[in-house]
Design an enzyme around this catalytic site. Structure first.
Site, PDB file in Angstrom:
ATOM      1  N   SER A  51     -15.353 -47.580 -30.576  1.00 56.56           N
ATOM      2  CA  SER A  51     -16.193 -47.156 -31.692  1.00 56.56           C
ATOM      3  C   SER A  51     -15.309 -46.502 -32.740  1.00 56.56           C
ATOM      4  CB  SER A  51     -17.241 -46.167 -31.184  1.00 56.56           C
ATOM      5  OG  SER A  51     -17.674 -45.331 -32.230  1.00 56.56           O
ATOM      6  N   GLU A  99     -22.551 -58.716 -25.650  1.00 49.39           N
ATOM      7  CA  GLU A  99     -23.655 -58.585 -26.616  1.00 49.39           C
ATOM      8  C   GLU A  99     -23.627 -59.713 -27.643  1.00 49.39           C
ATOM      9  OE1 GLU A  99     -24.407 -54.008 -27.456  1.00 49.39           O
ATOM     10  OE2 GLU A  99     -22.292 -54.461 -27.217  1.00 49.39           O
ATOM     11  N   HIS A 158     -38.819 -56.942 -11.898  1.00 48.02           N
ATOM     12  CA  HIS A 158     -39.318 -56.018 -12.940  1.00 48.02           C
ATOM     13  C   HIS A 158     -38.269 -54.952 -13.282  1.00 48.02           C
ATOM     14  CE1 HIS A 158     -43.333 -57.612 -11.863  1.00 48.02           C
ATOM     15  NE2 HIS A 158     -42.886 -57.482 -10.625  1.00 48.02           N
TER      16      HIS A 158
END
Ligand code: ARG
Length: 465
Positions: free
Chosen positions: A282, A295, A161
């Site tokens: 970035s 990703e 979890h």
């Protein structure tokens, strides 16, 4: 340029023609189309269906065409040039053949249809793709084994979890993924068996009246068997859906791993750092170092699932035998194969360059009561029933949370508040290293168990080479 002009009195509408054409993507089948045609021509000659010398002329010309394509003399850029004027790769190759050797070239298509031809080409393409993907998976497997060998004693929390659960090692974690990718390799090997069936000779749908030798063609092209039913052979795309299922599962595994690596490289976890060479920055925030590669692999999973869904849906409710709908299998198939290959390559590069922050991992395991089960097990060994031991340990954990301590920070007097049975030997029992080494059953995280699993993994990788 068309293979079927005779019955028509009008030319095809330009829009319809370009809509119908598949050459902008099926040009990728050129090698298999030519190799398949060479085998077919050889068989036609050997069976006396066309004169031997003509069969040889066709084979030589086809070999030349293949060489010319591979050396760039014939350009196969699917997006430019007059190749786009052709309906598909099959008519393109046949047209070049006829332009080079004249009327003899027109005999190649005897006892064959584009329906069994495309089935053959695609199966050959898929067979090679499976082998390439298996070898990329094996490279990833080797990378995981190395990661495991270097981290047999690197303790980190195991989660359920996404809550800290029990301590494991990074080696054990890496080998968990090894198991997934091993199954992926096995699934591909199993899929391969059903792809490895030679459909040529099925004709358009009902076979042929020529005395062809299908076994010979299968042998020439390295197939293990021939298809058993012509209707099925020209309209079976199961093997594509099966491969796409295998590829979807591979992507699901990669995506789970990527998700963990993205989390682990966050400041909050700080378990790993991606190498600069596999990270991006970035445009606005100068401090950022983003795990874009992980990703993007995670993101591309949807694309591969999409291909599977597309082909399953396209095939649904198609009557026997061939229908043009089936031409839609190729873009989905090609895209999924390219995507999986690219993802496996970049993922392996990324994984082999990550920096491990072992101390952060250890502290997370220490701070998360991951040894609470071992406190309960300690009480059980002292004669308390597990349910009661669980209850007592729960109370100890609550006390730790209130006082801001870990279990191993508690004094023996504090322990005794909860159970007088607890003695000094508790500390040895709940030490994280002990929690891991004590789980020495086969399949467990202890050093010995993981070493045994690594040995099996190495054997597997050796044997699939
Ligand atoms: N481009 C076609 C395909 O991919 C080749 C088979 C064409 N057969 C036909 N009957 N039109 O399915």
């Amino acid at each position: 340029m068309k293979l079927w002009g005779g019955r028509f009195t009008k030319t095809t509408d330009e829009l319809a023609s370009s809509f119908n054409s598949s050459i902008k993507f099926d040009y990728k089948l050129y090698k298999y189309d030519i190799l398949g045609s060479i085998a077919h021509a050889k068989m036609l000659g050997k069976c006396g269906i066309i004169p031997l010398h003509e069969a040889e002329l066709i084979q030589d010309a086809l070999k030349n065409i293949l060489e010319n394509i591979e050396s760039g003399i014939i350009k196969l850029n699917g997006h430019a040039g007059d190749i786009l004027a052709y309906e598909d790769i099959h008519s393109f190759i046949e047209s070049i053949l006829v332009s080079r050797i004249g009327d003899v070239g027109k005999k190649l298509h005897t006892a064959r249809s584009r329906n069994d031809q495309v089935a053959l080409d695609t199966r050959m393409f898929v067979k090679d793709a499976i082998n390439e993907i298996k070898s990329l998976l094996a490279s990833l497997g080797s990378c995981l084994v190395k990661l495991a060998e270097n981290n047999l004693d690197t303790i980190l929390p195991g989660y359920t979890h996404l809550q800290r659960a029990q301590p494991v090692t990074l080696a054990h974690h890496a080998m968990a993924y090894f198991q997934m990718f091993r199954r992926d390799i096995e699934r591909l090997s199993d899929c391969y068996k059903r792809v490895d069936v030679m459909p040529l000779g099925s004709g358009a749908l009902a076979g042929t009246t020529y005395p062809i030798d299908r076994e010979m063609v299968a042998k020439e092209l390295g197939f293990s068997s021939i298809s058993e039913n012509s209707l099925d052979a020209v309209s079976d795309r199961d093997y594509i859906m099966e491969l796409l299922s295998c590829l979807s599962i591979i992507m699901m595994h990669l995506s789970r791993y990527c998700e963990e690596l993205v989390l682990w490289s966050s400041h909050e976890f700080g378990f790993i750092e991606m190498d600069d060479s596999f990270s991006t920055g970035s445009s606005i925030m100068p401090q950022k170092k983003n795990p874009d590669i992980a990703e993007l692999v995670r993101g591309k999973t949807g694309r591969v699932y999409g291909s599977l869904a597309a082909v399953l849906t396209m095939m649904k409710a198609l009557p026997l035998a061939y229908n043009k709908d089936m031409q839609e299998d190729k873009e989905a198939l090609f895209d999924a194969i390219d995507t999986v290959k690219a993802c496996l390559q970049v993922f392996t590069g990324m994984l082999s360059t990550i920096k491990i922050h072992g101390e952060r991992m250890y502290n997370a395991a220490r701070g998360g009561f991951t040894n609470a089960t071992d406190v309960a097990d300690y009480l059980v060994k002292k004669g308390i029933a597990f349910r009661d031991a669980h209850e007592i340990t729960g109370k100890i954990v609550l006390y730790c949370i209130k006082t801001g301590k870990t279990l191993e920070d508690l004094t023996i007097d504090e322990f005794k508040i909860f159970s007088p049975i607890i003695q000094e030997d508790i500390y040895d029992e709940i030490n994280l290293e002990k929690c891991v080494s004590g789980r020495n059953i086969p399949g467990g995280p202890s050093r010995g168990s993981v070493i045994a699993s690594i040995a099996k993994a190495r054997e597997f990788l050796e044997q699939i080479k």
